[in-house]
Design an enzyme around this catalytic site. Structure first.
Site, PDB file in Angstrom:
ATOM      1  N   HIS A 143       1.827   4.180   8.464  1.00  0.00           N
ATOM      2  CA  HIS A 143       0.731   3.556   7.740  1.00  0.00           C
ATOM      3  C   HIS A 143       0.367   2.247   8.424  1.00  0.00           C
ATOM      4  O   HIS A 143       1.233   1.570   8.973  1.00  0.00           O
ATOM      5  CB  HIS A 143       1.169   3.278   6.289  1.00  0.00           C
ATOM      6  N   ARG A 161      -8.743  -5.888  -8.447  1.00  0.00           N
ATOM      7  CA  ARG A 161      -8.324  -7.079  -7.683  1.00  0.00           C
ATOM      8  C   ARG A 161      -9.451  -7.610  -6.817  1.00  0.00           C
ATOM      9  O   ARG A 161      -9.641  -8.815  -6.663  1.00  0.00           O
ATOM     10  CB  ARG A 161      -7.126  -6.722  -6.782  1.00  0.00           C
ATOM     11  N   SER A 196       0.889  -1.800  -3.777  1.00  0.00           N
ATOM     12  CA  SER A 196      -0.263  -0.924  -3.573  1.00  0.00           C
ATOM     13  C   SER A 196       0.011   0.042  -2.405  1.00  0.00           C
ATOM     14  O   SER A 196      -0.150   1.268  -2.530  1.00  0.00           O
ATOM     15  CB  SER A 196      -1.487  -1.806  -3.279  1.00  0.00           C
ATOM     16  N   ASP A 199      -3.153   2.620  -8.767  1.00  0.00           N
ATOM     17  CA  ASP A 199      -3.435   1.707  -7.652  1.00  0.00           C
ATOM     18  C   ASP A 199      -4.931   1.658  -7.373  1.00  0.00           C
ATOM     19  O   ASP A 199      -5.484   0.598  -7.092  1.00  0.00           O
ATOM     20  CB  ASP A 199      -2.670   2.128  -6.391  1.00  0.00           C
ATOM     21  N   LYS A 254       1.256   4.354  -2.655  1.00  0.00           N
ATOM     22  CA  LYS A 254       0.522   5.468  -2.026  1.00  0.00           C
ATOM     23  C   LYS A 254       1.427   6.245  -1.075  1.00  0.00           C
ATOM     24  O   LYS A 254       1.340   7.466  -0.969  1.00  0.00           O
ATOM     25  CB  LYS A 254      -0.709   4.938  -1.296  1.00  0.00           C
TER      26      LYS A 254
END
Ligand code: URA
Length: 417
Positions: free
Chosen positions: A81, A167, A182, A160, A186
């Site tokens: 990621h 946010r 967050s 999320d 995921k």
């Protein structure tokens, strides 16, 4: 339990229990907790922070707020990621490489938003490539050829999704507990056993300085450990764009050329070897990071990674003639040079500025529902540190609107010192 007591507790610097966090996440996902109550709690978390146990509880509650992908039939899946950036085509390059080295790749990616790009938009630049695949087919594809890269077809971490959008509207984006939970929620929902995270740092990233990046990396590694998912974070520079191309099709072409072994930008080499070496280590495929790094480069030179990419594109319905001959990709109408105005050395090619300019050209979205123009963006010839002479071409703007090119050429893209 009462949301008002939970808000008051965090407002007064208290530590929330697992039950309180779960109550909030469930209530907000199911709409029994309102946006303004959630906003108050998020702001209290932003100001007063969370300890590692609270962040882990928040991560797990969000991860299990929707579908959780079961990839156990694939063996040990090591996911990758990135916390986002400009010109970041690393997934397109690295995942076929690691798949060609025997790590199953089952990756759901996102679309770009704001000045950061998204892998799904890039993949969809390849004519015919289908990113919306049913989960059963997604898993079947990985079993068949070892790799599938698609968009998010499942309802992963809906809590999320809601909190992230909230946010954004209340100036609570830059908070380490909120970013860490967050991202990790995921990753956990997407079924990986082990995770390597590229924590980008610099003007084109969420984390603007190295201390913040180190703290985010430390927190995510800890959450991974507490959640039973071995996690390794690698901090990489995002002060200038990654590689030489920015823009969806242009980045795909650059990724293909890297996989073919025709080019290898220095920063791309560093990132793929660091991340890939760590992925191989986590998967127990090598016994040292150095060995892992060598294997990553080896599978580019021997053509195995490129062949895996061809296989991936073909299997997802894409037209591989575009991969074999990248000249076939549709080009923007105007391809205008950026000329050096004086002799000197490039001291800045700012990732954030280039990202914003790409959005202006149409390569990115301002709102989620916006259309994007796949062909536009930048291809640079030079990056920071290069010596240049007056009149030299530093790169090209690819655009479909002549006025936009003129406007950008009036602005400073490269700073020459
Ligand atoms: N990426 C995410 O997925 N979440 C954040 O909060 C920041 C970056």
């Amino acid at each position: 339990m009462n949301i008002l007591d939970i808000i008051a507790k965090k407002r007064d610097k208290g530590k929330l229990t697992k039950e309180e966090i779960e109550f909030f996440v469930k209530g907000y996902t199911e709409n029994s907790i309102t946006d303004y109550q959630a906003a108050a709690l998020v702001m209290a978390i932003y100001i007063n922070g969370m300890n590692e146990r609270e962040i882990t509880d928040l991560t797990l509650a969000m991860a299990y707020s929707g579908d959780v992908l079961d990839l156990s039939s694939l063996g040990e899946v090591v996911d990758k990621h990135s916390t986002g950036g400009v010109g970041d085509k690393i997934t397109l390059i690295l995942m076929p490489i690691v798949a060609s080295l025997g790590i199953p790749v089952a990756k759901m990616s996102g679309r770009g938003l704001g000045f950061t790009g998204g892998t799904v938009d890039k993949l969809e630049s390849i004519p015919g490539y289908i990113t919306g695949v049913k989960v059963e087919d997604f898993i079947e594809n990985v079993k068949k050829i070892g790799i599938s890269l698609i968009g998010q077809t499942l309802n992963l971490a809906p809590a999320d999704k809601k909190l992230y959008a909230l946010r954004d509207t209340i100036s609570c984006t830059e908070s380490i507990p909120l970013i860490a939970s967050s991202i990790m929620s995921k990753k956990i929902a997407s079924g990986a056993n082990k995770i390597v995270i590229d924590v980008t740092c610099g003007s084109g990233a969420f984390m603007k300085n190295i201390d913040e990046a180190k703290e985010l990396a430390r927190v995510m590694t800890k959450i991974g450990e507490l959640a039973g998912k071995e996690t390794k974070c690698v901090i990489t520079d995002m002060n200038e764009p990654v590689g030489y191309a920015v823009g969806n099709t242009l980045e795909v072409i650059e990724a293909i050329e890297v996989l073919k072994g025709n080019i290898m930008p220095e920063d791309v080499k560093n990132i793929i070897t660091e991340l890939g070496g760590n992925m191989l280590l986590l998967a127990n495929k090598v016994s040292s990071l150095e060995e892992g790094k060598n294997k990553i480069l080896e599978n580019i030179s021997n053509g195995k990674a490129y062949n895996k990419f061809l296989e991936l594109v073909k299997n997802q319905g894409g037209d591989i003639s575009y991969i074999e001959d990248t000249n076939k990709f549709e080009k923007a109408k105007y391809i205008e040079p950026i000329i050096a105005e004086k002799d000197g050395k490039i001291i800045k090619l700012d990732a954030y500025t280039v990202g914003k300019m790409s959005v202006y050209l149409g390569a990115g979205r301002i709102r989620k529902e916006d259309d994007i123009d796949k062909s536009v963006g930048f291809v640079f010839n030079k990056k920071v540190g290069a010596k240049v002479t007056k009149g030299e071409i530093l790169g090209y703007i690819h655009a479909n609107n002549e006025d936009k090119v003129k406007e950008l050429l009036r602005q400073e893209i490269f700073t020459i010192g």
